[in-house]
Design an enzyme around this catalytic site. Structure first.
Site, PDB file in Angstrom:
ATOM      1  N   GLU A 198       0.820  -1.225   0.000  1.00 20.62           N
ATOM      2  CA  GLU A 198       0.000   0.000   0.000  1.00 20.62           C
ATOM      3  C   GLU A 198       0.852   1.273   0.000  1.00 20.62           C
ATOM      4  O   GLU A 198       0.595   2.220   0.739  1.00 20.62           O
ATOM      5  CB  GLU A 198      -0.994  -0.030   1.164  1.00 20.62           C
ATOM      6  CG  GLU A 198      -1.981  -1.179   1.016  1.00 20.62           C
ATOM      7  CD  GLU A 198      -2.996  -1.299   2.143  1.00 20.62           C
ATOM      8  OE1 GLU A 198      -2.874  -0.567   3.143  1.00 20.62           O
ATOM      9  OE2 GLU A 198      -3.913  -2.131   2.012  1.00 20.62           O
ATOM     10  N   GLU A 316      -5.295  -8.230  -1.842  1.00 19.75           N
ATOM     11  CA  GLU A 316      -5.793  -8.231  -0.463  1.00 19.75           C
ATOM     12  C   GLU A 316      -7.193  -7.647  -0.460  1.00 19.75           C
ATOM     13  O   GLU A 316      -7.429  -6.580  -1.022  1.00 19.75           O
ATOM     14  CB  GLU A 316      -4.883  -7.400   0.443  1.00 19.75           C
ATOM     15  CG  GLU A 316      -5.308  -7.380   1.909  1.00 19.75           C
ATOM     16  CD  GLU A 316      -4.384  -6.508   2.766  1.00 19.75           C
ATOM     17  OE1 GLU A 316      -3.155  -6.652   2.640  1.00 19.75           O
ATOM     18  OE2 GLU A 316      -4.913  -5.683   3.543  1.00 19.75           O
TER      19      GLU A 316
END
Length: 518
Positions: A198, A316
């Site tokens: 991220e 994810e």
């Protein structure tokens, strides 16, 4: 025996009641061509680094389920992975960019995660010892898991003085190299390496510019090529493992160049915060769930235009962020979101879908304390066993609360369907036809194969139950902690498929003539 007969009669009564008020729906399957393909290991689950004191909303739902604390010798854990006969496991998460590997000469100390206000996500650095890495790989080898490992992408970088969220400098690969060399020396199989977590777009906690990340990805690709000289067993390289940002992703693919990125990974938490009181409402709202389709479509388009050598992955997805919803994410109703996402992403040519998490938090496939499978575990297992790689186009003119997806059947002739009834009032009688009128359903009496049906319903009709019924019988571990047998009901193919309110049904039709599946 009497108890089993009572359960069977109860299930038949439920089906009969649903027939009384059912709406007739015709589902058309286009069996001539495919609209997408998935990997064999499309279903994926994550293991995360969170320590015991990872807390949200006045609760700490991770317990000892983080990678460094997890009981890797737990029999239920092992059996749950083994039941997939090759489950993809992604090792990674928010803290992976603070994990160093105690191997080689580049790391002198081996710290433990500690609460730290100025640390990324409120924690200090942590450390993976080779003893723990050995234990993890022993589990992976024993269970046949397919492993994706997330590497620390922030090691020895520095924060930008003008932008505290931006991290600058080249990625230092020495620690990753040492880990790979050790892994190779031990004969451990790694399917893919992913760089960072991220860090793309505006980032979550930290970010790296697209141009810099592209340079780093080239370094990783070259490192993998150098250490894994056999092209047939060479691990794939994945990134950027974050939320989709059209411009960032485009620059990244253009700057990294052809054949560098094997999987373009992005994350999905489209249900909002774990403590949002509207969480369960969103899960049951097909119009809300459909909104994320735009992101899947955009990622698919980005891959086609700027990285056709790669493939789109959901790296994810936990539904609700901050560890999921306490009374929702581990219960039957979450399957409406989860299985719908599996179906939706496959229609947009995504290769892999990684569920956050295999264990840990409120959204785990396995109970964080007991390791007993939650309802979504069984939904994932049925998908893996029944839904093949080739994705077929499906349409119907019925209620939007009935979601239908179809693939070629896995390893067998015919097609498999997933039917999700999000309505709590209406049931459906579903007839399946071929769009080319090539398929005429036979009856069992005339030599047709019986249809295989798997009806999933919540215990006592409570959609927030963490117990699931298959064809009216509870899904429970055996006395030896094995995953129970999941056998279908065999049904005359001339009859419609009865889909009760608040239920999920997998169906395999062996006699469906689909040229795309031959």
């Amino acid at each position: 025996m009497l108890r089993m007969k009572i359960k069977a009669v109860s299930f038949l009564l439920l089906m009969l009641l649903s027939l009384c008020s059912a709406e007739d729906v015709t589902v058309t399957v286009q069996g001539v061509t495919t609209i997408g393909t998935t990997d064999d290991n499309f279903v994926c689950a994550t293991l995360d680094w969170w320590p015991v004191n990872k807390c949200d909303y006045n609760q700490c739902p991770w317990g000892k389920a983080g990678i460094l604390n997890l009981d890797l010798k737990n029999k239920i854990l092992s059996n749950a992975i083994k039941a997939f006969n090759s489950l993809r496991i992604r090792v990674g998460g928010s803290l992976q960019d603070q994990v160093v590997y105690k191997v080689g000469n580049s790391v002198k100390k081996c710290p433990h995660f500690k609460r730290r206000n100025d640390g990324l996500f409120g924690f200090s650095h942590g450390c993976l010892t080779m003893d723990k890495w050995d234990e993890l790989n022993q589990l992976f080898q024993q269970t046949g898991a397919v492993v994706t490992f997330g590497l620390n992408a922030l090691i020895r970088r520095h924060k930008c003085k003008a932008d505290n969220n931006l991290w600058e400098g080249d990625w230092h690969s020495e620690n990753a190299r040492a880990l790979m060399e050790y892994t190779i020396s031990k004969g451990y199989n790694i399917d893919s390496y992913e760089l960072g977590n991220e860090l793309c777009g505006s980032g979550v906690g930290a970010r790296v510019a697209a141009e810099q990340y592209a340079k780093d990805m080239v370094v990783l690709k070259n490192l993998v090529k150098e250490l894994y000289s056999n092209a047939t067993t060479q691990p794939k390289v994945l990134g950027p493992a974050g939320f989709y940002d059209r411009k960032w992703f485009q620059i990244f693919l253009e700057q990294s160049g052809q054949d560098v990125v094997d999987g373009l990974t992005h994350h999905i938490y489209n249900l909002g915060a774990g403590n949002d009181p509207a969480l369960i409402t969103r899960i049951q709202d097909p119009f809300y769930l459909s909104q994320i389709a735009e992101t899947y479509r955009d990622v698919e388009t980005t891959v086609k235009e700027f990285g056709p050598w790669s493939g789109a992955w959901v790296g994810e997805a936990g539904g609700a962020y901050n560890s999921g919803g306490k009374t929702v994410s581990h219960t039957f109703v979450n399957g409406f979101w989860y299985l719908d996402q599996l179906g939706m992403t496959s229609t947009f040519n995504h290769k892999v879908f990684c569920r956050q998490a295999l264990i840990g938090g409120n959204y785990a496939l396995l109970n964080t304390t007991t390791f007993i499978p939650n309802p979504d575990y069984y939904g994932a297992l049925l998908w893996h066993r029944l839904m093949g790689r080739n994705v077929l186009r499906v349409k119907h003119s019925g209620s939007p609360y009935l979601r239908v997806y179809s693939h070629c059947a896995r390893d067998k002739p015919g097609i498999s369907l997933l039917l999700i009834n999000m309505s709590n009032k209406t049931s459906f009688d579903v007839s399946v036809i071929n769009d080319g009128n090539l398929y005429v359903e036979l009856s069992a009496e005339n030599g047709g194969n019986e249809r295989e049906e798997y009806h999933l319903t919540p215990k006592d009709g409570n959609i927030q139950s963490d117990e699931m019924l298959l064809n009216g019988s509870p899904l429970k571990l055996t006395d030896s902690s094995d995953i129970p047998a999941m056998n279908p009901r065999l049904v005359d193919p001339a009859s419609p498929i009865s889909v009760a309110a608040d239920s999920i049904v997998f169906v395999t039709i062996r006699d469906f003539e689909a040229p795309a599946c031959s």
